[in-house]
Design an enzyme around this catalytic site. Structure first.
Site, PDB file in Angstrom:
ATOM      1  N   HIS A  61      49.644  35.479  49.671  1.00  0.00           N
ATOM      2  CA  HIS A  61      48.316  35.375  50.392  1.00  0.00           C
ATOM      3  C   HIS A  61      47.965  36.463  51.323  1.00  0.00           C
ATOM      4  O   HIS A  61      47.113  36.255  51.971  1.00  0.00           O
ATOM      5  CB  HIS A  61      48.516  34.079  51.285  1.00  0.00           C
ATOM      6  CG  HIS A  61      48.483  32.627  50.745  1.00  0.00           C
ATOM      7  ND1 HIS A  61      49.601  32.256  49.694  1.00  0.00           N
ATOM      8  CD2 HIS A  61      47.518  31.913  50.648  1.00  0.00           C
ATOM      9  CE1 HIS A  61      49.291  30.906  49.634  1.00  0.00           C
ATOM     10  NE2 HIS A  61      48.119  30.753  49.945  1.00  0.00           N
TER      11      HIS A  61
ATOM     12  N   GLU B 194      39.684  28.236  40.055  1.00  0.00           N
ATOM     13  CA  GLU B 194      38.873  29.420  40.338  1.00  0.00           C
ATOM     14  C   GLU B 194      38.396  29.921  38.961  1.00  0.00           C
ATOM     15  O   GLU B 194      37.374  30.290  39.095  1.00  0.00           O
ATOM     16  CB  GLU B 194      39.914  30.404  41.044  1.00  0.00           C
ATOM     17  CG  GLU B 194      40.235  30.196  42.322  1.00  0.00           C
ATOM     18  CD  GLU B 194      41.218  29.171  42.848  1.00  0.00           C
ATOM     19  OE1 GLU B 194      41.776  28.619  41.974  1.00  0.00           O
ATOM     20  OE2 GLU B 194      41.308  28.549  43.892  1.00  0.00           O
TER      21      GLU B 194
END
Lengths: 343, 458
Positions: free
Chosen positions: B255, B186
């Site tokens: 998450h 990322e």
């Protein structure tokens, strides 16, 4: 100490005597002028910092001039340059106006970022200079993105991403290496190994101190170059750029160099001895080294004096401009936060 | 003794699926581990294995059946099977608290309140039903057709067709030059995207979820958001960072975070968090065209929800405008309240408003749509009518979006408030995994109703 000691991966033809076969006398003289401009400019910046005219962080490029200048010589129109915060030398080598650079250092309206960027954050699309980035390693991903742009558009341009031996340990550097090689992006990674990441020597921070090998696990070729020899830099740079431009993907150049000053103006550099610094200054100085080459090539002392005087004048004018230019208008506070969306 | 084989839940958010194919027929003997059927979820086609040995006595759901609810018996197994057969994954799914946001419920709530005229959609505009997922996809596809500088990069966006299928078919139409599968890096690919944007391209960077973008937040803030300013206006980053945000279902603390307040704090960024399909599409198109860096917060729980969307050629919704999704009925004389919220919580607020109406309290629901710049004027206009304010967000309360709304309404509308505003938000803990604790932690219709009553002193 061998001035043009080449890295093990190098196939260069540089030799240790006289003019390098790769560059001629006129180009060497231009190198001399450009390197001297950086040195005198930085000395003056240090002076202005001491006078309180420049604030914050100020990282000087003295000692490393051969890298920015040598690499600039092989760049073609449309190529991009991006670097970290030790960026003044790169901006001057790229051709940015010394007045605008110095005025940015003093935070004035006439500075290249209108006084809103400062030492670490200057940009100039015209000369292909994409900053000037204050976060260690960020420019490596960004520079790889510039290469992604070149690849996407098929424009034949190369992105030159500069970073230091400290940044070379950042994770995103290797994320970028991987993608650059995977997608064969036209980027040359130039590691300016000046031996110290702020106060930490490469021996104390890097498990592999031969930074040109850092691309091995990504199949990226690399070579070590004497970053104190501008001709060697230019020659290796040309080889690396050709590799990238011809669609073969990224290339790593590790430039062995040394910074004479502290990490920033506020760094007393107690982590190294005065003898170590003096040794480099007296035996490896890139400008003195080049003077010897120029002498061997038949350039006279008189010719060099003309260059010296010209550089001195340019720097004096830049300092005066930076000192006397107005601060940004308060109305600038809220400009350039957003761009208007087209309707 | 025969046992039922139940429709399994094959993803954290799956509530129904298509029974694509039977790989066994009635009378077949199967043993544990045999693949017996293929099921299409909202994300992928999955194989279903038998858990027990036995003979297939009956196939209860024919191949090709769509919208088969999780836990519906799909086949009957006879024989020596001991124990009970329900697929293990199905059991907790049945208890998840997400029933509040079931697709039909959300859609029905919306159409119920669409009786008042929507100023953005002219009367007589043809409408069509579409999921939020496909609305986002269509927006990207339309903008990629319109401008060849627009491209999509991220993990699994190309060959896999998107981890949540938001980029379905884009690779086929645009090729791998413009739909780029990245490694799982990322920080690196966000930086590449910003660099490409600085050079004039218009990247759409997908994060598989915004939770993973914490790896990349330096590039989003330090490089994308600040460089225009630091360069005195020279270097722009026209880039969209997008992906699902907030809590999905039972995926745990790492998450399940809402980043609206984080990015909403940063000058130089625009932050968008749409609720329905029309806004998802219209705001995504506006985001891609915008010359600034955009943080586009989607919601996994909304991807599969269908809404009416204007069936027009170029549906673009302006960034920075809130939308009043429910108004206080004309002539209402009892207490009323403004509920200001965004993203999935808009559906919760609308449902709460229905419950409140049954108790004589009228709620006006303001959907922020854009977190930054925040359209507090629309909230203030509503508070001027209702004199009461409740904010709802999925993220944590401290320094949150609700805190910002309350500060602004207090600052600009102090005299209009008849009660201290109330904030509904996730409890001040990392989101727990256990179904009951997760439900306790997240905002709910019930919590919104209670907060609304509290500010009405009821």
């Amino acid at each position: 100490m061998a001035r043009t000691r080449k890295g093990e991966a190098s196939t260069g033809k540089a030799n240790d005597t006289g003019v390098n076969a790769f560059v001629g006398k006129d180009e060497l003289l231009k190198f001399y002028r450009d390197m001297l401009l950086i040195r005198r400019f930085e000395e003056r910046a240090g002076q202005l910092y001491g006078m309180g005219l420049i604030g914050g962080f100020c990282h000087l490029y003295i000692g490393q001039e051969a890298i920015a200048v040598g690499m600039q010589s092989i760049k073609v129109k449309g190529d991009q340059i991006i670097t970290g915060y030790r960026d003044h030398g790169h901006m001057l080598a790229a051709g940015m106006d010394p007045k605008e650079v110095m005025a940015e250092l003093t935070g004035r309206a006439t500075g290249s970022s209108h006084g809103k960027g400062g030492s670490m954050h200057m940009f100039d699309i015209e000369t292909g200079f994409y900053g000037g980035h204050g976060i260690v390693g960020a420019q490596v991903s960004l520079g790889t993105g510039l290469a992604l742009n070149n690849h996407y558009r098929g424009n034949g341009n190369v992105s030159f991403a500069y970073f230091g031996d400290g940044a070379a340990n950042q994770g995103q550097v290797y994320e970028s290496f991987n993608m650059a090689q995977l997608w064969k992006l036209p980027v040359v990674y130039v590691i300016e190994n000046n031996q110290y990441a702020m106060g930490t020597s490469v021996e104390r921070s890097a498990s592999e101190t031969a930074f040109h090998k850092r691309g091995v696990s990504f199949r990226i070729p690399g070579e070590q170059v004497d970053g104190m020899d501008v001709a060697a830099v230019a020659e290796a740079g040309a080889r690396a750029a050709e590799h990238a431009r011809s669609g073969q993907g990224p290339y790593i150049l590790e430039m062995k160099t040394y910074r004479y000053r502290g990490h920033s103006m506020s760094d007393p550099a107690k982590y190294r001895t005065k003898e170590e610094v003096d040794e480099v200054k007296s035996t490896r100085d890139p400008i003195e080294h080049l003077r010897e080459k120029l002498d061997a090539a038949g350039v006279t002392e008189e010719q060099l004096k003309v260059v010296d005087a010209d550089v001195k004048r340019i720097v004096a004018e830049a300092a005066e401009f930076a000192r006397t230019s107005p601060e940004p208008d308060p109305s600038e506070l809220y400009t350039d936060v957003y761009l208007e969306a087209a309707q | 003794m025969s046992v039922d084989i139940l429709m399994p839940a094959l993803s954290p958010t799956m509530e129904e699926g298509t029974l694509a194919k039977w790989l066994v027929k009635e009378g077949d003997d199967v043993k544990a581990g045999d693949v017996i059927a293929e099921i299409e979820t909202d994300k992928a086609t999955m194989e279903v294995e038998a858990v027990d040995e036995g003979k297939i006595e009956a196939l209860l759901i024919p191949a090709g059946s769509e919208n088969v609810k999780v836990n519906t018996p799909i086949a009957r197994l006879s024989g020596d099977a001991t124990g009970v057969t329900p697929a293990p994954a199905a059991a907790p799914a049945a208890e998840t608290p997400v029933v509040e946001a079931k697709a039909p419920a959300a859609a029905a709530t919306t159409s119920a309140v669409s009786s008042f005229a929507d100023p953005e959609i002219p009367a007589g505009t043809p409408m069509k039903k579409i999921t939020v997922r496909d609305a986002l996809r269509d927006a990207m596809a339309e903008e990629m057709r319109r401008d060849d500088k627009v491209f999509l990069m991220g993990e699994e966006v190309a060959q896999y067709q998107g981890a949540y299928k938001v980029s379905r078919d884009l690779l086929q139409e645009f090729g791998d030059k413009r739909v780029i599968d990245t490694p799982i890096t990322e920080h690196g690919f966000a930086g590449l995207g910003v660099g490409a944007a600085m050079a004039g391209l218009k990247p759409i960077v997908e994060f598989m979820t915004w939770n993973f973008a914490m790896q990349a937040i330096d590039q989003i803030i330090n490089s994308a958001a600040k460089t225009l300013y630091m360069s005195g206006g020279q270097i722009k980053s026209s880039i969209v960072f997008r992906g699902p945000n907030g809590a999905a279902s039972r995926v745990g603390a790492q998450h399940s975070q809402d980043y609206a307040a984080w990015y909403g704090n940063v000058p130089g960024l625009k932050v968008i968090a749409p609720y329905d399909a029309a806004d998802a599409k219209g705001l995504m198109k506006a985001a891609i065209r915008d010359p600034n860096p955009i943080v586009f917060l989607e919601h996994e729980m909304m991807y599969g929800v269908e809404f009416d969307i204007p069936d027009v050629e170029d549906w673009v919704v302006p960034i920075g405008k809130a939308k009043v999704r429910r108004v206080v009925a004309e002539g209402h004389t009892g207490p009323s309240v403004t509920i200001a919220t965004y993203s999935r919580m808009v559906g919760f607020a609308l449902k709460a408003a229905d419950e409140l109406a049954a108790e004589g309290i009228e709620a006006e629901v303001v959907d922020l749509r854009t977190i930054r710049p925040m359209d507090h004027a629309t909230i203030l206009d509503s508070v001027k009518k209702t004199n009461r304010l409740v904010t709802v967000e999925e993220g944590w309360g401290p320094m949150g979006v609700g805190a910002e709304i309350v500060a602004r309404i207090t600052e600009f509308g102090f005299d209009y408030l008849d009660a201290p505003p109330a904030r509904v938000h996730q409890e001040d803990v990392p989101l727990p995994y256990a179904a009951n604790l997760e439900a306790l932690s997240l905002p709910s219709v019930d919590k919104i109703v209670k907060a609304a009553k509290a500010v009405c002193y009821r």
